[in-house]
Design an enzyme around this catalytic site. Structure first.
Site, PDB file in Angstrom:
ATOM      1  N   ASP A 749       0.928  -1.233   0.123  1.00 22.56           N
ATOM      2  CA  ASP A 749      -0.143   0.011  -0.037  1.00 22.56           C
ATOM      3  C   ASP A 749       0.959   1.385  -0.082  1.00 22.56           C
ATOM      4  O   ASP A 749       2.136   1.177   0.375  1.00 22.56           O
ATOM      5  CB  ASP A 749      -0.921  -0.016   1.149  1.00 22.56           C
ATOM      6  CG  ASP A 749      -2.309   0.862   0.920  1.00 22.56           C
ATOM      7  OD1 ASP A 749      -2.038   1.606   0.124  1.00 22.56           O
ATOM      8  OD2 ASP A 749      -3.272   0.692   1.601  1.00 22.56           O
TER       9      ASP A 749
HETATM   10  C1  BGC Z   1      -4.962   3.163   0.427  1.00 20.00           C
HETATM   11  C2  BGC Z   1      -4.973   2.445  -1.049  1.00 20.00           C
HETATM   12  C3  BGC Z   1      -4.999   3.208  -2.435  1.00 20.00           C
HETATM   13  C4  BGC Z   1      -3.711   3.750  -2.269  1.00 20.00           C
HETATM   14  C5  BGC Z   1      -3.450   4.591  -3.390  1.00 20.00           C
HETATM   15  C6  BGC Z   1      -3.913   4.262   0.077  1.00 20.00           C
HETATM   16  O1  BGC Z   1      -3.904   5.174   0.986  1.00 20.00           O
HETATM   17  O2  BGC Z   1      -5.151   2.665   1.340  1.00 20.00           O
HETATM   18  O3  BGC Z   1      -6.372   1.597  -0.946  1.00 20.00           O
HETATM   19  O4  BGC Z   1      -5.213   2.633  -3.489  1.00 20.00           O
HETATM   20  O5  BGC Z   1      -3.827   4.709  -1.126  1.00 20.00           O
HETATM   21  O6  BGC Z   1      -4.168   5.762  -3.512  1.00 20.00           O
END
Ligand code: BGC
Length: 805
Positions: A749
């Protein structure tokens, strides 16, 4: 088009023929149809619904205009417009609304938005007596709308709390603080202003309908228990066409056929996981174990009394008879056939739900487990359809983490497995068929993985608690280089890599095989990888700068070897593109609504449509679906996720993946695993038994991986039983790859707290949003990671890129 042309040249070209699919009328119509299919009719005690077209209506509640299309954060989608219920009445002409009341609410909401409030985060204004009286003269029928909002990075609460380790400078007010101001008793409950408005409307109107525009569970006792409210429709957060979809149902253009993917209990405290949810920012103890959602309410003595609307529940305008045709055991699966007959006066669809009641045995079991379901097509009055549900024996198995039957194995305990079917947990008939086992059966022998090191106790089926043998606490993985200080990775963009001047006619050095040679079968992937330096390999293991309309970065990007930079984009309720690009995409309904359709084929169509929009915008990896389990209504991101049940969430998630990847672009299933709380999500330790992991929290991902072959998975930020998800070899290599045969890429993530070289060693191939090449190189120089480790992950990145067309 030449392979990778969209990633290399970013053309402004429609996907098909001459018209764009992005936010096309077809996709918007699909969004509306999906929204209508997932809305759940909770109450219709006097058959007030469907309304006759032309019925004058009085629309109460600021939520008529303060409509919430979906939740906040990376799951938000920028679409061309949003239609609330009022707009829908105007557009369809189904009926007219009392204008002075509408004007009042519109102005009130505008005023609060101008003061900086977000949709769903506004205060219910006082309902003026004169407007109530005027509305009553205009109409007999009131529709009350109630809306709720939540988002990424914060949880719902009944207290004012701070994000404890936020790296960002605090704004004037954090979202939890604003929420605490608007909802002092917590947004699970009506506010006193909403209660007052509902009370006045119910006292004045003979016909009252409630619409719940929410992304997660809230108190519905006030609906169930008040006879003055005849009808209630749970419209969820229905995307850009949510108002139209609700109107289609209210006026009988569609027949409701959504079913609850979660248990709606009366109070937050009724959920066993509520007590400890906000206990600590550092950890969450899953002491309710496998007794999540209906597994708790149906099993634990006395718990069921708290349920307002059970899992699987949802009314229709028509009636259905579901009868058992027959069961058959075929090798390692059970096949069940049912006949569904429409016995009412409207055409409509029904969901047949099949539950298993396994013997309590030594391990103890939930009273019921959903083991299969099937939705009919639209049946006319009197029409019948036979549906088949296939149940693999593994769906009935329990994970034995204490060795009472066989240690670390999925087992079927001896005894009678009974089956119950119907249109929901509230309406089950016992099947004639029973599956009997004379002896315990070991279905799958596994090894202990992700064992708990700190969990005081876990719930058992009889309501008592059991203490588990715990492993000694091991602390975080040792790193040969000092770990980066907590928030120093936060929000960093990947560096632009220098690319030397070179003759245009010779993009590659003599003798170099570009990646297109591998695609053409003229060079093996091994030989291709051999050409790359250690630095090149490390480069492939980090996020790459944005191109085109992307804002969540890319993968690949080694132009001197012809490796394109393929872009990611957020979801899951649509392709998220920043509005300043000028591109608007279709906002589909929130994930929970899609699960409430219980219709994998329809969800696959949504996935296919979203995947096509992704591709048309020259993007390749859709950070969708999000399949984490609804452990507790407090979780701020539940709207993105599907269900409290791993089978429903798994099959809906798998359908989404299949739809997306039918475009030859990649889904990216997230967040693996146990990201069931937002507060301090980058460090919080999810503490749970192996059984809860295997039967609930990993099960959903297992179903998606085994049935839909996703090309990418995103690890979660959190820690699981002391092991950081992105650094856990047990999670990524042992379980995901070795046990489940996942063949794709694992990405972190965005801006997590893991150390990159340890992540690579654990099988987490790519660090997003940016890698830290200098740190991986240092670990390589120190011998803590090898070129072979780099090649293993780089190969997976290239295999992903090779799949894009
Ligand atoms: C989130 C993800 C997301 C990623 C990219 C993260 O903060 O948990 O679900 O896809 O950011 O924006």
């Amino acid at each position: 088009m030449e392979k990778w042309a969209r990633s290399l040249y970013l053309p402004n070209l429609p996907l098909k023929d001459r018209s764009y699919v992005t936010a096309s009328p077809e996709h918007i119509a699909l969004s509306r149809a999906a929204a209508a299919e997932g809305m759940v009719l909770l109450k219709n005690s006097t058959s007030l619904l469907p309304l006759t077209c032309g019925t004058p209506l009085a629309l109460f509640g600021k939520a008529t205009f303060d409509y919430v299309k979906g939740g906040g954060g990376s799951g938000d989608v920028h679409c061309p417009y949003i239609h609330n219920l009022y707009d829908a009445l105007q557009l369809t002409g189904y009926a007219s609304a009392y204008e002075p009341l509408a004007e009042y609410y519109r102005d009130q909401v505008q005023e609060q938005y101008s003061a900086g409030r977000l949709p769903g985060m506004t205060i219910e204004p006082e309902l003026p007596e004169a407007l109530l009286m005027g509305a009553r003269e205009f109409s007999d029928t009131a529709i009350i709308s109630i809306s709720r909002f939540s988002g990424e990075g914060w949880d719902r609460s009944d207290a004012d709390y701070e994000e404890p380790f936020s790296p960002y400078p605090a704004p004037d007010k954090t979202m939890p603080q604003t929420a605490a101001e608007i909802f002092p008793e917590g947004d699970f409950y009506l506010t006193k202003e909403e209660r007052s408005m509902v009370g006045k409307v119910c006292a004045a109107f003979p016909n009252v309908i409630v619409l719940l525009n929410i992304g997660g569970v809230m108190d519905t006792r006030w609906i169930r228990d008040d006879d003055r409210i005849q009808s209630a429709l749970l419209v969820w957060q229905g995307g850009m066409e949510g108002g139209l979809a609700a109107a289609d149902l209210l006026f009988g253009k569609e027949t409701p056929c959504g079913k609850l993917p979660d248990t709606f209990a009366g109070r937050l405290s009724d959920y066993p996981s509520s007590a400890g949810f906000h206990e600590s920012p550092h950890y969450v103890e899953y002491i309710e174990d496998i007794y999540v959602g209906y597994r708790y309410f149906k099993t634990i003595p006395g718990a069921e009394n708290a349920v307002c609307y059970p899992f699987g529940y949802g009314l229709s305008y028509t009636g259905f008879d579901i009868s058992e045709v027959g069961f058959a055991v075929d090798a390692d699966q059970i096949r069940a056939d049912f006949q569904v007959t429409n016995t009412g006066a409207y055409s409509g669809k029904e969901v047949v739900q099949l539950y298993c009641a396994a013997p309590q045995g030594k391990l103890g079991k939930p009273r019921y487990i959903l083991c299969g379901f099937c939705k009919t097509g639209s049946l006319n009055p009197g029409e019948a359809e036979t549906v088949t549900i296939t149940v693999p024996l593994s769906a009935l198995a329990s994970f034995d983490d204490t060795g009472e039957v066989c240690p670390n194995a999925f087992v079927l305990e001896q005894g009678s497995y009974e089956f119950f079917f119907g249109s929901g947990l509230h309406d089950l008939k016992k099947a004639r068929f029973v599956y009997s086992l004379a002896e315990d059966l070991v279905l799958e022998q596994l090894a202990p993985k992700l064992c708990p090191t700190s969990l005081p106790r876990r719930l058992r089926a009889d309501g008592t608690y059991q203490e588990l043998t715990l492993l000694p606490e091991h602390g975080e993985n040792n790193s040969v280089i000092p770990r980066m200080p907590g928030a120093s990775a936060e929000g960093l963009n990947p560096a632009q890599r220098p690319y030397p001047r070179r003759l245009r006619r010779y993009p590659f050095d003599p003798g170099v095989h570009p990646l297109s040679d591998v695609a053409a079968g003229e060079c093996s992937l091994d030989a291709f990888l051999d050409q790359l330096s250690d630095e090149d390999l490390i480069h492939l293991l980090g996020g790459q700068p944005n191109t085109g309309v992307a804002n969540t970065f890319g993968l690949g990007n080694l132009p001197e070897y012809g490796i394109p930079n393929i872009m990611t984009a957020d979801g899951p309720a649509g392709v998220r593109i920043e509005p300043n690009t000028g591109v608007r995409t279709t906002a589909f309904p929130c994930g929970t609504l899609l699960a409430a359709t219980w219709n994998p084929e329809l969800v696959a169509q949504v996935g296919a449509a979203g995947g096509a929009e992704l591709k048309e915008n020259n993007l390749c990896v859709w950070l969708t679906p999000a399949v984490n389990i609804h452990r507790n209504p407090y979780c701020g991101r539940n709207f993105e996720y599907y269900s409290e049940d791993p089978l429903l969430a798994g099959l809906i998630g798998a359908a989404m993946v299949r739809g997306i990847q039918s475009n030859q672009v990649s889904a990216c299933v997230k967040h693996f695993a146990c990201n069931n709380k937002e507060v301090n999500r980058k460090n919080s330790d999810s503490r749970l038994s192996q059984r809860a992991l295997r039967e609930i929290y990993l099960k959903v991902f297992e179903i998606v991986v085994k049935t839909a072959d996703p090309w990418a998975i995103m690890t979660s930020y959190n820690v699981i039983n002391g092991q950081r998800a992105s650094e856990s070899r047990e999670l990524l290599e042992d379980i995901l790859r070795d046990e489940w045969s996942f063949r794709g890429v694992v990405v972190t993530d965005w801006w997590n707290r893991g150390e990159q070289y340890l992540e690579i060693l654990a099988g987490n191939d790519v660090k997003m949003g940016t890698g830290f090449p200098e740190r991986v190189k240092e670990a390589l120089d120190l011998g803590a990671i090898t070129r072979g480790d780099l090649i293993r992950s780089a190969r997976r990145v290239l295999q992903l890129i090779l799949k894009m067309d």
